[in-house]
Design a protein around this motif. Structure first.
Motif, short mmCIF file in Angstrom:
data_model
loop_
_atom_site.label_atom_id
_atom_site.label_comp_id
_atom_site.label_asym_id
_atom_site.label_seq_id
_atom_site.Cartn_x
_atom_site.Cartn_y
_atom_site.Cartn_z
N SER A 1 0.82 -1.21 0.00
CA SER A 1 0.00 0.00 0.00
C SER A 1 0.86 1.26 0.00
O SER A 1 0.49 2.27 -0.60
CB SER A 1 -0.96 0.01 1.19
OG SER A 1 -0.27 0.22 2.39
N GLU A 2 2.02 1.19 0.67
CA GLU A 2 2.93 2.34 0.66
C GLU A 2 3.46 2.61 -0.74
O GLU A 2 3.55 3.76 -1.16
CB GLU A 2 4.08 2.11 1.63
CG GLU A 2 3.68 2.20 3.08
CD GLU A 2 4.83 1.85 4.03
OE1 GLU A 2 5.98 1.67 3.54
OE2 GLU A 2 4.57 1.76 5.24
N SER A 3 3.79 1.55 -1.46
CA SER A 3 4.32 1.74 -2.82
C SER A 3 3.22 2.19 -3.79
O SER A 3 3.50 2.88 -4.75
CB SER A 3 4.99 0.47 -3.32
OG SER A 3 4.05 -0.56 -3.49
N GLU A 4 1.98 1.80 -3.52
CA GLU A 4 0.87 2.19 -4.39
C GLU A 4 0.24 3.51 -3.99
O GLU A 4 -0.49 4.13 -4.76
CB GLU A 4 -0.21 1.10 -4.40
CG GLU A 4 0.24 -0.22 -4.99
CD GLU A 4 0.62 -0.11 -6.46
OE1 GLU A 4 -0.02 0.66 -7.19
OE2 GLU A 4 1.59 -0.78 -6.85
N GLY A 5 0.47 3.92 -2.74
CA GLY A 5 -0.07 5.20 -2.28
C GLY A 5 -1.53 5.16 -1.88
O GLY A 5 -2.23 6.17 -1.94
N ILE A 6 -2.03 3.99 -1.47
CA ILE A 6 -3.41 3.86 -1.01
C ILE A 6 -3.39 3.14 0.34
O ILE A 6 -2.46 2.39 0.63
CB ILE A 6 -4.32 3.12 -2.02
CG1 ILE A 6 -3.79 1.71 -2.29
CG2 ILE A 6 -4.47 3.89 -3.30
CD1 ILE A 6 -4.70 0.88 -3.17
N PRO A 7 -4.43 3.31 1.16
CA PRO A 7 -4.48 2.62 2.45
C PRO A 7 -4.50 1.10 2.27
O PRO A 7 -5.08 0.58 1.32
CB PRO A 7 -5.79 3.11 3.08
CG PRO A 7 -6.10 4.39 2.38
CD PRO A 7 -5.55 4.24 0.99
N TYR A 8 -3.87 0.40 3.22
CA TYR A 8 -3.76 -1.06 3.08
C TYR A 8 -5.11 -1.76 3.13
O TYR A 8 -5.31 -2.78 2.45
CB TYR A 8 -2.79 -1.64 4.12
CG TYR A 8 -3.32 -1.78 5.51
CD1 TYR A 8 -3.83 -3.00 5.95
CD2 TYR A 8 -3.32 -0.72 6.41
CE1 TYR A 8 -4.31 -3.15 7.24
CE2 TYR A 8 -3.80 -0.86 7.68
CZ TYR A 8 -4.29 -2.07 8.10
OH TYR A 8 -4.78 -2.21 9.37
N GLN A 9 -6.06 -1.24 3.90
CA GLN A 9 -7.38 -1.87 3.95
C GLN A 9 -8.10 -1.73 2.61
O GLN A 9 -8.81 -2.64 2.18
CB GLN A 9 -8.22 -1.28 5.08
CG GLN A 9 -7.69 -1.67 6.44
CD GLN A 9 -8.51 -1.07 7.58
OE1 GLN A 9 -9.24 -0.11 7.40
NE2 GLN A 9 -8.35 -1.63 8.75
N THR A 10 -7.90 -0.60 1.95
CA THR A 10 -8.47 -0.41 0.61
C THR A 10 -7.83 -1.40 -0.37
O THR A 10 -8.52 -1.98 -1.21
CB THR A 10 -8.25 1.03 0.14
OG1 THR A 10 -8.85 1.92 1.08
CG2 THR A 10 -8.84 1.27 -1.24
N LEU A 11 -6.53 -1.60 -0.24
CA LEU A 11 -5.82 -2.54 -1.11
C LEU A 11 -6.33 -3.96 -0.90
O LEU A 11 -6.55 -4.69 -1.87
CB LEU A 11 -4.33 -2.46 -0.85
CG LEU A 11 -3.43 -3.28 -1.77
CD1 LEU A 11 -3.58 -2.82 -3.22
CD2 LEU A 11 -1.99 -3.15 -1.33
N ILE A 12 -6.53 -4.35 0.34
CA ILE A 12 -7.07 -5.69 0.62
C ILE A 12 -8.46 -5.82 0.02
O ILE A 12 -8.79 -6.84 -0.60
CB ILE A 12 -7.08 -5.97 2.14
CG1 ILE A 12 -5.66 -6.07 2.67
CG2 ILE A 12 -7.86 -7.24 2.46
CD1 ILE A 12 -5.56 -6.12 4.19
N ASN A 13 -9.29 -4.79 0.17
CA ASN A 13 -10.64 -4.82 -0.40
C ASN A 13 -10.59 -4.94 -1.92
O ASN A 13 -11.36 -5.71 -2.52
CB ASN A 13 -11.43 -3.58 0.02
CG ASN A 13 -12.86 -3.64 -0.43
OD1 ASN A 13 -13.58 -4.59 -0.13
ND2 ASN A 13 -13.29 -2.64 -1.17
N LEU A 14 -9.70 -4.20 -2.57
CA LEU A 14 -9.57 -4.28 -4.03
C LEU A 14 -9.14 -5.68 -4.46
O LEU A 14 -9.65 -6.21 -5.46
CB LEU A 14 -8.55 -3.25 -4.53
CG LEU A 14 -9.01 -1.79 -4.47
CD1 LEU A 14 -7.84 -0.87 -4.79
CD2 LEU A 14 -10.16 -1.54 -5.43
N TYR A 15 -8.24 -6.28 -3.71
CA TYR A 15 -7.79 -7.63 -4.04
C TYR A 15 -8.95 -8.63 -3.91
O TYR A 15 -9.15 -9.48 -4.79
CB TYR A 15 -6.62 -8.05 -3.14
CG TYR A 15 -6.10 -9.42 -3.45
CD1 TYR A 15 -5.27 -9.63 -4.54
CD2 TYR A 15 -6.47 -10.51 -2.67
CE1 TYR A 15 -4.80 -10.90 -4.84
CE2 TYR A 15 -6.00 -11.77 -2.97
CZ TYR A 15 -5.17 -11.97 -4.05
OH TYR A 15 -4.72 -13.21 -4.35
#
Length: 71
Positions: A41-55
């Protein structure tokens, strides 16, 4: 703008996007899994919970199934 409105006369409608709203859940996730998503999430610039939800949404959209083999 009025100071007061008569709510009964406004003809309320259901939210058409209600199905798309998020629901808060509690889930136990391994520390290393959380660390992985936090680093991503740090490398993508979005919150990690949002990243998990997108996955997870991607898994649903592509109808992925788990392949588990116990050895």
């Amino acid at each position: 703008m009025r100071e007061e409105y008569e709510i009964e006369k406004l003809n309320p409608r259901k939210n058409p996007y209600a199905k798309l709203l998020k629901k808060q859940v509690t889930i136990n996730i391994d520390e290393d899994t959380i660390s992985y998503f936090k680093k991503e999430s740090e490398s993508e610039g979005i919150p990690y919970q949002t990243l998990i939800n997108l996955y997870l949404r991607d898994c649903v959209a592509k109808k992925r199934h788990l392949e588990i083999s116990w050895t």
